[in-house]
Design a protein around this motif. Structure first.
Motif, PDB file in Angstrom:
ATOM      1  N   ALA A 286       0.834  -1.205   0.000  1.00 20.62           N
ATOM      2  CA  ALA A 286       0.000   0.000   0.000  1.00 20.62           C
ATOM      3  C   ALA A 286       0.873   1.262   0.000  1.00 20.62           C
ATOM      4  CB  ALA A 286      -0.937  -0.004   1.207  1.00 20.62           C
ATOM      5  N   MET A 287       2.012   1.203   0.698  1.00 22.12           N
ATOM      6  CA  MET A 287       2.932   2.343   0.687  1.00 22.12           C
ATOM      7  C   MET A 287       3.525   2.549  -0.701  1.00 22.12           C
ATOM      8  SD  MET A 287       4.855   1.612   4.316  1.00 22.12           S
ATOM      9  CE  MET A 287       6.114   2.868   4.129  1.00 22.12           C
ATOM     10  N   ILE A 288       3.794   1.454  -1.394  1.00 18.47           N
ATOM     11  CA  ILE A 288       4.347   1.553  -2.749  1.00 18.47           C
ATOM     12  C   ILE A 288       3.310   2.151  -3.696  1.00 18.47           C
ATOM     13  CG2 ILE A 288       5.160   0.212  -4.734  1.00 18.47           C
ATOM     14  CD1 ILE A 288       6.287  -1.819  -2.637  1.00 18.47           C
ATOM     15  N   ALA A 289       2.089   1.623  -3.643  1.00 14.93           N
ATOM     16  CA  ALA A 289       1.036   2.052  -4.569  1.00 14.93           C
ATOM     17  C   ALA A 289       0.521   3.448  -4.249  1.00 14.93           C
ATOM     18  CB  ALA A 289      -0.119   1.059  -4.529  1.00 14.93           C
ATOM     19  N   GLN A 290       0.414   3.769  -2.969  1.00 15.67           N
ATOM     20  CA  GLN A 290      -0.123   5.046  -2.511  1.00 15.67           C
ATOM     21  C   GLN A 290      -1.478   5.355  -3.139  1.00 15.67           C
ATOM     22  OE1 GLN A 290       3.869   7.349  -2.637  1.00 15.67           O
ATOM     23  NE2 GLN A 290       2.643   8.333  -1.055  1.00 15.67           N
ATOM     24  N   THR A 291      -2.366   4.364  -3.135  1.00 19.35           N
ATOM     25  CA  THR A 291      -3.747   4.571  -3.566  1.00 19.35           C
ATOM     26  C   THR A 291      -4.670   4.170  -2.419  1.00 19.35           C
ATOM     27  OG1 THR A 291      -4.015   2.337  -4.484  1.00 19.35           O
ATOM     28  CG2 THR A 291      -3.188   4.051  -5.984  1.00 19.35           C
ATOM     29  N   VAL A 292      -5.867   4.728  -2.438  1.00 19.48           N
ATOM     30  CA  VAL A 292      -6.857   4.388  -1.421  1.00 19.48           C
ATOM     31  C   VAL A 292      -7.236   2.912  -1.549  1.00 19.48           C
ATOM     32  CG1 VAL A 292      -9.196   4.877  -0.603  1.00 19.48           C
ATOM     33  CG2 VAL A 292      -7.700   6.748  -1.301  1.00 19.48           C
ATOM     34  N   HIS A 293      -7.293   2.427  -2.785  1.00 21.34           N
ATOM     35  CA  HIS A 293      -7.655   1.020  -3.003  1.00 21.34           C
ATOM     36  C   HIS A 293      -6.642   0.091  -2.335  1.00 21.34           C
ATOM     37  CE1 HIS A 293      -7.846  -2.817  -5.253  1.00 21.34           C
ATOM     38  NE2 HIS A 293      -9.147  -2.610  -5.146  1.00 21.34           N
ATOM     39  N   ALA A 294      -5.362   0.335  -2.511  1.00 22.86           N
ATOM     40  CA  ALA A 294      -4.336  -0.511  -1.900  1.00 22.86           C
ATOM     41  C   ALA A 294      -4.399  -0.432  -0.377  1.00 22.86           C
ATOM     42  CB  ALA A 294      -2.949  -0.102  -2.399  1.00 22.86           C
ATOM     43  N   LEU A 295      -4.666   0.750   0.158  1.00 24.44           N
ATOM     44  CA  LEU A 295      -4.799   0.895   1.604  1.00 24.44           C
ATOM     45  C   LEU A 295      -6.023   0.141   2.113  1.00 24.44           C
ATOM     46  CD1 LEU A 295      -3.727   2.142   4.208  1.00 24.44           C
ATOM     47  CD2 LEU A 295      -5.120   4.172   3.699  1.00 24.44           C
ATOM     48  N   ALA A 296      -7.117   0.198   1.353  1.00 25.98           N
ATOM     49  CA  ALA A 296      -8.327  -0.533   1.750  1.00 25.98           C
ATOM     50  C   ALA A 296      -8.096  -2.041   1.724  1.00 25.98           C
ATOM     51  CB  ALA A 296      -9.485  -0.159   0.826  1.00 25.98           C
ATOM     52  N   VAL A 297      -7.367  -2.519   0.738  1.00 19.28           N
ATOM     53  CA  VAL A 297      -7.046  -3.954   0.668  1.00 19.28           C
ATOM     54  C   VAL A 297      -6.181  -4.351   1.865  1.00 19.28           C
ATOM     55  CG1 VAL A 297      -5.722  -5.681  -0.628  1.00 19.28           C
ATOM     56  CG2 VAL A 297      -7.322  -4.194  -1.824  1.00 19.28           C
ATOM     57  N   ALA A 298      -5.199  -3.530   2.200  1.00 23.36           N
ATOM     58  CA  ALA A 298      -4.330  -3.825   3.347  1.00 23.36           C
ATOM     59  C   ALA A 298      -5.132  -3.828   4.648  1.00 23.36           C
ATOM     60  CB  ALA A 298      -3.188  -2.803   3.418  1.00 23.36           C
ATOM     61  N   ALA A 299      -6.006  -2.856   4.818  1.00 24.21           N
ATOM     62  CA  ALA A 299      -6.817  -2.793   6.035  1.00 24.21           C
ATOM     63  C   ALA A 299      -7.786  -3.974   6.112  1.00 24.21           C
ATOM     64  CB  ALA A 299      -7.587  -1.469   6.088  1.00 24.21           C
ATOM     65  N   GLY A 300      -8.400  -4.319   4.998  1.00 29.76           N
ATOM     66  CA  GLY A 300      -9.301  -5.473   4.970  1.00 29.76           C
ATOM     67  C   GLY A 300      -8.576  -6.773   5.262  1.00 29.76           C
ATOM     68  N   THR A 301      -7.395  -6.919   4.695  1.00 29.76           N
ATOM     69  CA  THR A 301      -6.583  -8.105   4.955  1.00 29.76           C
ATOM     70  C   THR A 301      -6.191  -8.175   6.420  1.00 29.76           C
ATOM     71  OG1 THR A 301      -5.715  -8.079   2.701  1.00 29.76           O
ATOM     72  CG2 THR A 301      -4.426  -9.274   4.327  1.00 29.76           C
ATOM     73  N   ALA A 302      -5.817  -7.031   6.990  1.00 24.75           N
ATOM     74  CA  ALA A 302      -5.447  -6.990   8.412  1.00 24.75           C
ATOM     75  C   ALA A 302      -6.616  -7.404   9.290  1.00 24.75           C
ATOM     76  CB  ALA A 302      -4.956  -5.592   8.788  1.00 24.75           C
ATOM     77  N   ALA A 303      -7.804  -6.902   8.996  1.00 24.30           N
ATOM     78  CA  ALA A 303      -8.985  -7.252   9.795  1.00 24.30           C
ATOM     79  C   ALA A 303      -9.297  -8.747   9.675  1.00 24.30           C
ATOM     80  CB  ALA A 303     -10.180  -6.419   9.357  1.00 24.30           C
ATOM     81  N   TYR A 304      -9.259  -9.268   8.464  1.00 26.74           N
ATOM     82  CA  TYR A 304      -9.543 -10.687   8.244  1.00 26.74           C
ATOM     83  C   TYR A 304      -8.523 -11.576   8.966  1.00 26.74           C
ATOM     84  CZ  TYR A 304      -9.798 -15.168   5.859  1.00 26.74           C
ATOM     85  OH  TYR A 304      -9.877 -16.506   5.592  1.00 26.74           O
ATOM     86  N   LEU A 305      -7.242 -11.267   8.813  1.00 29.30           N
ATOM     87  CA  LEU A 305      -6.204 -12.093   9.430  1.00 29.30           C
ATOM     88  C   LEU A 305      -6.168 -11.932  10.947  1.00 29.30           C
ATOM     89  CD1 LEU A 305      -3.343 -11.827   6.789  1.00 29.30           C
ATOM     90  CD2 LEU A 305      -4.907 -13.735   7.200  1.00 29.30           C
ATOM     91  N   ALA A 306      -6.564 -10.780  11.471  1.00 30.06           N
ATOM     92  CA  ALA A 306      -6.663 -10.613  12.928  1.00 30.06           C
ATOM     93  C   ALA A 306      -7.732 -11.548  13.478  1.00 30.06           C
ATOM     94  CB  ALA A 306      -6.969  -9.168  13.289  1.00 30.06           C
TER      95      ALA A 306
END
Length: 155
Positions: A106-126
């Protein structure tokens, strides 16, 4: 890992990657962000990838099968509490490093979509980490109470 599980995970990664590439394409005509996070993002992504790989290697060495009678090759799984790496602090360090990798991306892409994917992945894996910790507690009476689900000393 079962073939259907590998297929499901592979398809989800392809869909996420395709979505991120498309989101990146849509932002190509926009001005660059004022702060370039490419190099720190690559470093964070590499740490996440290496940590995830290392802990998956530890898990793969852990899996053994008790041989069943009759010589048919089938057997019953023998479960153990993982050790090594960060397994002494959290039940799912491979998930922690996968989350780190997604936030690096998400830091590489710097898009809202990449940040949303990272946050969603974090929530799912938590959630998966918490469920895994509860499973370990139910299967092993001697499971250490100080081992957290995902984040050392916190969660």
């Amino acid at each position: 890992m079962a073939r259907d599980t590998v297929l499901t995970i592979s398809i989800s990664y392809v869909l996420v990657a395709t979505g991120m590439i498309y989101a990146q394409h849509l932002t190509s005509c926009l001005p660059d962000p004022p702060l370039d996070l490419l190099y720190p993002g690559v470093l964070v992504f590499a740490v996440g990838l290496a940590g995830n790989f290392y802990h998956h290697c530890l898990l793969s060495q852990l899996r053994t099968t008790k041989q069943g009678g009759g010589g048919g090759g089938g057997g019953e799984k023998a479960y153990k509490i993982p050790t090594g790496g960060l397994f002494g602090l959290v039940t799912c360090p491979h998930y922690l490093f996968e989350i780190i990798g997604f936030f690096g991306f998400a830091m590489i892409a710097q898009t809202v979509h990449a940040l949303a994917v990272a946050a969603g992945t974090a929530a799912y894996l938590a959630g998966r980490s918490c469920a895994t910790r509860r499973w370990y507690e139910s299967k092993f009476e001697d499971f250490p109470e100080n081992i957290k689900a995902l984040v050392p000393y916190v969660l």
